[in-house]
Scaffold this motif. Sequence first.
Motif, PDB file in Angstrom:
ATOM      1  N   ARG A  51      31.058  39.679  25.369  1.00 11.75           N
ATOM      2  CA  ARG A  51      32.120  38.768  24.926  1.00 11.75           C
ATOM      3  C   ARG A  51      33.325  38.858  25.857  1.00 11.75           C
ATOM      4  N   GLU A  52      33.687  40.077  26.249  1.00  6.37           N
ATOM      5  CA  GLU A  52      34.830  40.244  27.140  1.00  6.37           C
ATOM      6  C   GLU A  52      34.533  39.674  28.520  1.00  6.37           C
ATOM      7  N   ILE A  53      33.303  39.815  28.981  1.00  4.29           N
ATOM      8  CA  ILE A  53      32.927  39.236  30.272  1.00  4.29           C
ATOM      9  C   ILE A  53      32.965  37.715  30.198  1.00  4.29           C
ATOM     10  N   LEU A  54      32.509  37.140  29.084  1.00  6.93           N
ATOM     11  CA  LEU A  54      32.601  35.687  28.908  1.00  6.93           C
ATOM     12  C   LEU A  54      34.044  35.213  29.025  1.00  6.93           C
ATOM     13  N   THR A  55      34.948  35.911  28.341  1.00  3.65           N
ATOM     14  CA  THR A  55      36.356  35.509  28.376  1.00  3.65           C
ATOM     15  C   THR A  55      36.914  35.601  29.785  1.00  3.65           C
ATOM     16  N   GLU A  56      36.523  36.648  30.517  1.00  8.04           N
ATOM     17  CA  GLU A  56      36.976  36.787  31.896  1.00  8.04           C
ATOM     18  C   GLU A  56      36.406  35.667  32.772  1.00  8.04           C
ATOM     19  N   CYS A  57      35.150  35.314  32.548  1.00  5.17           N
ATOM     20  CA  CYS A  57      34.533  34.233  33.329  1.00  5.17           C
ATOM     21  C   CYS A  57      35.234  32.899  33.067  1.00  5.17           C
ATOM     22  N   LEU A  58      35.634  32.666  31.822  1.00  4.75           N
ATOM     23  CA  LEU A  58      36.375  31.440  31.515  1.00  4.75           C
ATOM     24  C   LEU A  58      37.728  31.434  32.222  1.00  4.75           C
ATOM     25  N   THR A  59      38.351  32.609  32.287  1.00  7.97           N
ATOM     26  CA  THR A  59      39.630  32.715  32.987  1.00  7.97           C
ATOM     27  C   THR A  59      39.465  32.404  34.471  1.00  7.97           C
ATOM     28  N   TYR A  60      38.453  32.995  35.093  1.00  5.51           N
ATOM     29  CA  TYR A  60      38.199  32.704  36.503  1.00  5.51           C
ATOM     30  C   TYR A  60      37.782  31.251  36.685  1.00  5.51           C
ATOM     31  N   GLY A  61      37.091  30.698  35.678  1.00  6.22           N
ATOM     32  CA  GLY A  61      36.722  29.289  35.755  1.00  6.22           C
ATOM     33  C   GLY A  61      37.939  28.392  35.806  1.00  6.22           C
TER      34      GLY A  61
END
Length: 409
Positions: free
Chosen positions: A214-224
């Motif tokens: 879940r935390e990696i998903l949130t980080e990926c959205l941020t980088y997105g």
Amino acid sequence: MVSESATARADSCPREFQSRTEQQRQSDVSPVVRVDGFTAARDVLRSPSVRQAGFNAELVARFIGRRHAPVLYQDGEPHQRQRSATARFFAPRVVATRYRELIERTSRDLIDRFRAAGRARLDDMSLELAVAVAADIVGLTDSPRDRMAVRLNRFFSAPPRDGGLRAMLRQVLLGQYRMLSFYWFDVRPAIRARRRQPREDVISHLIGQSYSNREILTECLTYGAAGMATTREFIVMAAWRLLEHDDLKARFLATDEQERMTILEEVLRLEPVVSVLKRRAEREIALDTESSPVVLPAQSLVEIDVAAANRDTAATGPCPHQLDPDRTRPAKVSASVMSFGDGPHRCPGAAVALHEAAIFLDQLLRVPGLRLERPPTVSINPVSTGYELRDAVIVADTAYGTPHGPAER
């Protein structure tokens, strides 16, 4: 308002540059404590007494906490540690070596397809390029890139401004569905692949730091948002300006890559993608302004007007409203001034965005007969306060004998 009278000090030079987005921004952003002078804005952004408050940061903190919050929302020592640990992915030397071939190859593929069709949507081309590069840096390489671009484009699209409670609820549910789709088809496969075999990318680093899925998903959205969405807009804006100014286009094509990036930064100075940066003052902050010292109250929300700070003669020199790549700036002031931010949260991907734009536009602008058939429509995303440029159609003389088809969608 905290002001250093930036506009008053902008001298009497004619306003040859008419901002494409200034009117929309003025109607979309309501000030709280406003900072519009360069020196005061820089002092706020560099102050250890402020925390991130933009991009819904305070809402994110309520739901996921600070422990493994995305780097965009961290402050202080945790933020510094994470930025130091990931700096190797964004250093200019790394961008110029490791990612250059990817940028050049993707640009060639996009332009070959455009020349074959004779017509394309510029915002679609820039999104595909931005997704390809950011995905490689982050580690989102285990799903079809074109489908991921579609999913991210839908996720980051600005929500409708009105429509009532039912429309709002529908938008929330749709956002959750799109986020789940991005996780299931793009993030999850990348995580599984890197748990088996780590690579030199952000997801592998986060796994090594014991981040949850879940935390990696949130980080990926941020980088997105930071690495894909904003770069897309920057490339479209720069192309728009260069296609409208033949002399600037000719200079861009005749010079070396370093000066191309200087030209691009000057365009970005006048049209920063994100127009407002927000910080929360954790304690009273004293600012020195041109008129008199000003104290920002503790817990006040500070909104930094990037567009105004970028036109402050303290940072730009004379004639700040003119597009002038040769302008002389004070020492240690970036050519784009504050368009990439400042302080601990300055955009780590600045070198990536500049290299992408310089390489792609150098190739694109050499296409015979290139012209802008339809300029983009401009809107403002309420979350990022950044502009969105859509439906820009470019056409050109076909190189491969293929008749013009419909604009790519």
